[in-house]
Write a protein that holds these residues in place. Sequence first.
Motif, PDB file in Angstrom:
ATOM      1  N   PRO A 219      97.892  35.605  -7.431  1.00  0.00           N
ATOM      2  CA  PRO A 219      96.682  36.360  -7.062  1.00  0.00           C
ATOM      3  C   PRO A 219      96.237  36.045  -5.635  1.00  0.00           C
ATOM      4  CG  PRO A 219      96.415  35.320  -9.212  1.00  0.00           C
ATOM      5  CD  PRO A 219      97.670  34.757  -8.628  1.00  0.00           C
ATOM      6  N   GLN A 220      95.832  37.083  -4.934  1.00  0.00           N
ATOM      7  CA  GLN A 220      95.299  36.922  -3.585  1.00  0.00           C
ATOM      8  C   GLN A 220      94.161  37.917  -3.423  1.00  0.00           C
ATOM      9  OE1 GLN A 220      98.128  37.537  -0.408  1.00  0.00           O
ATOM     10  NE2 GLN A 220      96.563  37.477   1.185  1.00  0.00           N
ATOM     11  N   VAL A 221      92.961  37.412  -3.162  1.00  0.00           N
ATOM     12  CA  VAL A 221      91.783  38.260  -3.051  1.00  0.00           C
ATOM     13  C   VAL A 221      91.160  38.103  -1.676  1.00  0.00           C
ATOM     14  CG1 VAL A 221      89.568  38.916  -4.060  1.00  0.00           C
ATOM     15  CG2 VAL A 221      91.338  37.904  -5.503  1.00  0.00           C
ATOM     16  N   ILE A 222      90.796  39.231  -1.078  1.00  0.00           N
ATOM     17  CA  ILE A 222      90.073  39.270   0.183  1.00  0.00           C
ATOM     18  C   ILE A 222      88.823  40.111  -0.037  1.00  0.00           C
ATOM     19  CG2 ILE A 222      90.169  39.993   2.613  1.00  0.00           C
ATOM     20  CD1 ILE A 222      93.216  39.730   2.464  1.00  0.00           C
ATOM     21  N   VAL A 223      87.721  39.729   0.582  1.00  0.00           N
ATOM     22  CA  VAL A 223      86.497  40.526   0.523  1.00  0.00           C
ATOM     23  C   VAL A 223      86.233  41.113   1.907  1.00  0.00           C
ATOM     24  CG1 VAL A 223      83.997  40.466   0.223  1.00  0.00           C
ATOM     25  CG2 VAL A 223      85.476  39.275  -1.402  1.00  0.00           C
ATOM     26  N   ALA A 224      86.010  42.439   1.940  1.00  0.00           N
ATOM     27  CA  ALA A 224      85.680  43.131   3.192  1.00  0.00           C
ATOM     28  C   ALA A 224      84.176  43.348   3.244  1.00  0.00           C
ATOM     29  CB  ALA A 224      86.421  44.463   3.267  1.00  0.00           C
ATOM     30  N   LEU A 225      83.552  42.921   4.318  1.00  0.00           N
ATOM     31  CA  LEU A 225      82.114  43.044   4.413  1.00  0.00           C
ATOM     32  C   LEU A 225      81.670  43.335   5.841  1.00  0.00           C
ATOM     33  CD1 LEU A 225      80.541  39.462   4.085  1.00  0.00           C
ATOM     34  CD2 LEU A 225      82.946  39.873   4.507  1.00  0.00           C
ATOM     35  N   SER A 226      80.475  43.895   5.947  1.00  0.00           N
ATOM     36  CA  SER A 226      79.878  44.220   7.240  1.00  0.00           C
ATOM     37  C   SER A 226      79.087  43.020   7.725  1.00  0.00           C
ATOM     38  CB  SER A 226      78.965  45.442   7.102  1.00  0.00           C
ATOM     39  OG  SER A 226      78.380  45.769   8.347  1.00  0.00           O
ATOM     40  N   VAL A 227      79.348  42.608   8.961  1.00  0.00           N
ATOM     41  CA  VAL A 227      78.713  41.406   9.515  1.00  0.00           C
ATOM     42  C   VAL A 227      78.205  41.703  10.922  1.00  0.00           C
ATOM     43  CG1 VAL A 227      79.077  39.009  10.238  1.00  0.00           C
ATOM     44  CG2 VAL A 227      80.195  39.861   8.166  1.00  0.00           C
ATOM     45  N   VAL A 228      77.001  41.245  11.204  1.00  0.00           N
ATOM     46  CA  VAL A 228      76.440  41.317  12.555  1.00  0.00           C
ATOM     47  C   VAL A 228      75.889  39.941  12.896  1.00  0.00           C
ATOM     48  CG1 VAL A 228      74.711  42.355  14.072  1.00  0.00           C
ATOM     49  CG2 VAL A 228      75.840  43.756  12.324  1.00  0.00           C
ATOM     50  N   VAL A 229      76.426  39.322  13.945  1.00  0.00           N
ATOM     51  CA  VAL A 229      75.964  38.006  14.386  1.00  0.00           C
ATOM     52  C   VAL A 229      75.386  38.146  15.789  1.00  0.00           C
ATOM     53  CG1 VAL A 229      76.550  35.564  14.555  1.00  0.00           C
ATOM     54  CG2 VAL A 229      77.966  37.074  13.150  1.00  0.00           C
ATOM     55  N   ALA A 230      74.225  37.561  15.997  1.00  0.00           N
ATOM     56  CA  ALA A 230      73.572  37.618  17.304  1.00  0.00           C
ATOM     57  C   ALA A 230      72.931  36.267  17.595  1.00  0.00           C
ATOM     58  CB  ALA A 230      72.530  38.737  17.340  1.00  0.00           C
ATOM     59  N   ASP A 231      72.344  36.156  18.781  1.00  0.00           N
ATOM     60  CA  ASP A 231      71.741  34.883  19.180  1.00  0.00           C
ATOM     61  C   ASP A 231      70.404  34.631  18.505  1.00  0.00           C
ATOM     62  OD1 ASP A 231      73.686  33.821  21.143  1.00  0.00           O
ATOM     63  OD2 ASP A 231      73.247  35.676  22.199  1.00  0.00           O
ATOM     64  N   SER A 232      69.821  35.654  17.882  1.00  0.00           N
ATOM     65  CA  SER A 232      68.580  35.475  17.130  1.00  0.00           C
ATOM     66  C   SER A 232      68.600  36.389  15.917  1.00  0.00           C
ATOM     67  CB  SER A 232      67.357  35.798  17.996  1.00  0.00           C
ATOM     68  OG  SER A 232      67.285  37.189  18.258  1.00  0.00           O
ATOM     69  N   VAL A 233      67.813  36.026  14.905  1.00  0.00           N
ATOM     70  CA  VAL A 233      67.707  36.859  13.709  1.00  0.00           C
ATOM     71  C   VAL A 233      67.159  38.234  14.064  1.00  0.00           C
ATOM     72  CG1 VAL A 233      66.517  37.100  11.497  1.00  0.00           C
ATOM     73  CG2 VAL A 233      67.444  34.874  12.177  1.00  0.00           C
ATOM     74  N   GLU A 234      66.198  38.270  14.974  1.00  0.00           N
ATOM     75  CA  GLU A 234      65.573  39.540  15.368  1.00  0.00           C
ATOM     76  C   GLU A 234      66.588  40.461  16.052  1.00  0.00           C
ATOM     77  OE1 GLU A 234      62.748  36.442  14.665  1.00  0.00           O
ATOM     78  OE2 GLU A 234      64.399  36.510  16.138  1.00  0.00           O
ATOM     79  N   GLU A 235      67.408  39.904  16.931  1.00  0.00           N
ATOM     80  CA  GLU A 235      68.405  40.735  17.614  1.00  0.00           C
ATOM     81  C   GLU A 235      69.444  41.251  16.627  1.00  0.00           C
ATOM     82  OE1 GLU A 235      71.518  40.646  21.387  1.00  0.00           O
ATOM     83  OE2 GLU A 235      70.892  38.757  20.463  1.00  0.00           O
ATOM     84  N   ALA A 236      69.853  40.415  15.686  1.00  0.00           N
ATOM     85  CA  ALA A 236      70.831  40.849  14.685  1.00  0.00           C
ATOM     86  C   ALA A 236      70.273  42.009  13.864  1.00  0.00           C
ATOM     87  CB  ALA A 236      71.210  39.685  13.780  1.00  0.00           C
ATOM     88  N   ALA A 237      69.016  41.918  13.463  1.00  0.00           N
ATOM     89  CA  ALA A 237      68.396  42.988  12.682  1.00  0.00           C
ATOM     90  C   ALA A 237      68.306  44.274  13.497  1.00  0.00           C
ATOM     91  CB  ALA A 237      67.006  42.553  12.223  1.00  0.00           C
TER      92      ALA A 237
END
Length: 338
Positions: A219-237
């Motif tokens: 078995p081999q499982v991968i999860v595909a997900l949407s990710v946004v990383v920024a220098d602050s929580v506010e900028e990421a949002a």
Amino acid sequence: MSITISVLDQSPVYPGETSAEAFEHTIRLAQKSEALGFRRFWVSEHHDSDHVAGSSPEVLISYLLAKTQTIRIGSGGVMLQHYSPYKVAENFNVLASLAPGRVDLGIGRAPGGLPRSTQALQRGAGDSASLTDKIVELGKYIHNRLEADHPLHGLRATPLPETAPELYVLGASVGSAEIAASLGLPYVFSLFINGDEATALAAIRAYRDAFDDSHGTRPQVIVALSVVVADSVEEAAELAGSHKLVKIHLASGRTLTVGTLEQAEEFGRQANEPYTVEEQEPSVLKGTKETVREKLLELHQASGIDEFVVTTNIQPFDKRLRSFELLAEALAEVPAEA
């Protein structure tokens, strides 16, 4: 424990951009992904769309292979319901011969477009084989294993590469997990499409419980997900925006995820059957390096998954690149015993 990151890019076409610019961004992102040490870079298949440019993943993959050196390049995925498994095998055997050991072949279940494009892609085709049957046939061509009693025994999907493309089943339901398990193939759950972690965990459990190891695989499982990383929580949002996950529920029982309310309405019109439309908050993992790393570790602990395929469809493009740089930095700081 280390978490492995791969990338899925849909070649989004943002307002004011051309398809050529979208593809240039995809090329640059593939090269950046390689430089950051990510494992794979996959491209998607969408048809008759003004919002995403990638309608022919195998063509785009060939170009990306030529523009990179070591990273695996693949499809996320080819919509096999539209095509001859034999021709798909030929396409990917050519790619695998050009770039040995670097080609992935992900198979998707969604139509990749509205009913009109599905009709165009399947025009003149009389094959009523199920998706599972087509995946089985594709695997036989990829590995040159047609049985002696097969009506086409002796047929080969040439060229025969030294290393065959790696085959993956993509999906967002327990049903797709069970297909992958029955075939002994790796499974990719698209959390960014389904958006329900409980369903993802249920699908992963079903896959592992039903996995048929008689194929000589594990078995081999991968999860595909949407990710946004920024220098602050506010900028990421702010970068993640206020997008909605739009689902259309057809009276025939099918549920599909589309990009916008307008696409949902057009899908219903082309399908020519009663339907309802549902808007949901999208499943986007967003925040700083610290918050994103914490969530990925939480998902790993809940599911045992150590590889994630990440899509980050944000603008401007330099912020998209920056998000992946921060993601790489975040996971470089994960302690080995985590």
